[in-house]
Write a protein that holds these residues in place. Structure first.
Motif, PDB file in Angstrom:
ATOM      1  N   ARG A   1     -21.365  -1.646 -14.212  1.00  0.00           N
ATOM      2  CA  ARG A   1     -22.094  -2.624 -15.017  1.00  0.00           C
ATOM      3  C   ARG A   1     -23.560  -2.690 -14.592  1.00  0.00           C
ATOM      4  N   ALA A   2     -23.827  -2.508 -13.314  1.00  0.00           N
ATOM      5  CA  ALA A   2     -25.215  -2.521 -12.849  1.00  0.00           C
ATOM      6  C   ALA A   2     -26.003  -1.379 -13.469  1.00  0.00           C
ATOM      7  N   ILE A   3     -25.370  -0.216 -13.622  1.00  0.00           N
ATOM      8  CA  ILE A   3     -26.054   0.928 -14.242  1.00  0.00           C
ATOM      9  C   ILE A   3     -26.448   0.594 -15.678  1.00  0.00           C
ATOM     10  N   ILE A   4     -25.534  -0.047 -16.410  1.00  0.00           N
ATOM     11  CA  ILE A   4     -25.838  -0.450 -17.779  1.00  0.00           C
ATOM     12  C   ILE A   4     -26.949  -1.499 -17.789  1.00  0.00           C
ATOM     13  N   ALA A   5     -26.866  -2.472 -16.895  1.00  0.00           N
ATOM     14  CA  ALA A   5     -27.865  -3.543 -16.859  1.00  0.00           C
ATOM     15  C   ALA A   5     -29.261  -3.005 -16.574  1.00  0.00           C
ATOM     16  N   LEU A   6     -29.352  -1.915 -15.825  1.00  0.00           N
ATOM     17  CA  LEU A   6     -30.654  -1.307 -15.568  1.00  0.00           C
ATOM     18  C   LEU A   6     -31.317  -0.859 -16.866  1.00  0.00           C
ATOM     19  N   GLY A   7     -30.525  -0.462 -17.829  1.00  0.00           N
ATOM     20  CA  GLY A   7     -31.075  -0.061 -19.120  1.00  0.00           C
ATOM     21  C   GLY A   7     -31.650  -1.223 -19.907  1.00  0.00           C
TER      22      GLY A   7
END
Length: 312
Positions: free
Chosen positions: A153-159
């Motif tokens: 989820r953190a990877i997505i939130a970075l976007g």
């Protein structure tokens, strides 16, 4: 009717008129000051007392009005981090993430270390909602955690919040990763590029600046399958490490679930799956697609033979 030569409106009369005007101005100032006092010290505190009325992930009139309070609501919401329950801390973090204030990102970043997983996930989603590169800096350490729930989820939130410098970092992270995580990093790099382009293109339109359109909707099975084919081609190229920045933009355009909603946490969770394409999103890795027939087990049908029961 007085004649034009009438001089009865003398300086004394003008002085009285001036006093009346000053008096009216003072009355208007007192009314304005009393309304401000009532709003700040009576109405706003009453509104903040209802801040937990809407559950996390849902927005109603109360949540909307509290978000519009701006900086006036921040001290109360930050104070909830020390005295509220897990559900209350989560709601306060969600409300904070909708306020443009320099105290918001540090509070959300600190909440990433909360003892409750729900609070940490809300803080993660809140950082994404802020759209600030400072929030991305707080999210990067989570991409190294062993907790799959937080890491993906953190990877997505970075976007959602990354800046110009984060594009190169995301591409580099995609290069070093494999499988689904490579696709997620590429998707995130693609979304940051689209958001930055929107900010530049709509600099004179703040109401839409930074908006990223979700993937086009489909209406029938043929369109769903065609979309899946396009996604599979992109994922194959990404898996091979080809043009990760460019293919990341294309992957985002085909799979973005849309984040112009209040419940950012829900959208982030869905996006982790949606990157695989519409047919494979809900199918565990290695399983048959929902539209595919099940593979034969190659096992013979065996009947269970029970011994005869004694007569009563």
């Amino acid at each position: 009717m007085p004649a034009l030569s009438d001089r009865s409106f003398n300086p004394k009369a003008w002085g009285k008129l001036g006093l009346y005007a000053i008096g009216l101005a003072l009355v208007a100032t007192l009314v304005w000051a009393s309304s401000i006092f009532f709003e700040k010290f009576v109405e706003n505190p009453r509104l903040l007392e209802k801040r937990f009325h809407d559950p996390v992930g849902r927005v109603g009139m109360t949540s909307t009005r509290i978000a519009h309070l701006g900086a006036d609501a921040v001290p109360t919401l930050i104070g909830d981090m020390d005295r509220g329950s897990a559900a209350e801390r989560s709601k306060s973090l969600e409300l904070l993430s909708g306020i443009d204030d320099p105290r918001v990102v540090p509070t959300l970043a600190t909440a990433l270390k909360d003892g409750d997983i729900g609070v940490r996930l809300t803080a993660l989603a809140g950082l994404g909602r802020t759209g600030r590169p400072a929030a991305a800096a707080a999210l990067w350490p989570l991409t190294q955690t062993d907790d799959d729930l937080l890491r993906l989820r953190a990877i997505i939130a970075l976007g959602l919040c990354g800046g110009e410098a984060d594009v190169a970092k995301l591409v580099a992270a995609a290069t070093a990763a494999t499988g689904q995580e490579r696709a997620l990093f590429a998707w995130s790099a693609g979304r940051v590029q689209r958001r930055l382009a929107s900010l530049k293109q709509n600099a004179d339109k703040p109401e839409i600046a930074g908006y990223v359109a979700p993937a086009p909707a489909y209406t029938n099975d043929e369109q769903i399958h065609a979309r899946q084919v396009d996604v599979d081609v992109l994922l194959a190229d990404i898996d091979a490490g080809k043009d990760l920045a460019i293919n990341g933009v294309k992957l985002n355009e085909l799979t973005d679930v849309g984040f112009a909603t209040w419940d950012q946490g829900h959208q982030i969770a869905i996006q982790v799956l949606a990157v695989r394409g519409p047919e494979k999103a809900l199918a565990p890795a290695g399983d048959a697609l929902p539209m595919e027939p099940l593979k034969p087990s190659a096992q013979k049908l065996q009947l269970e033979v029970k011994p005869p029961q004694p007569a009563l």
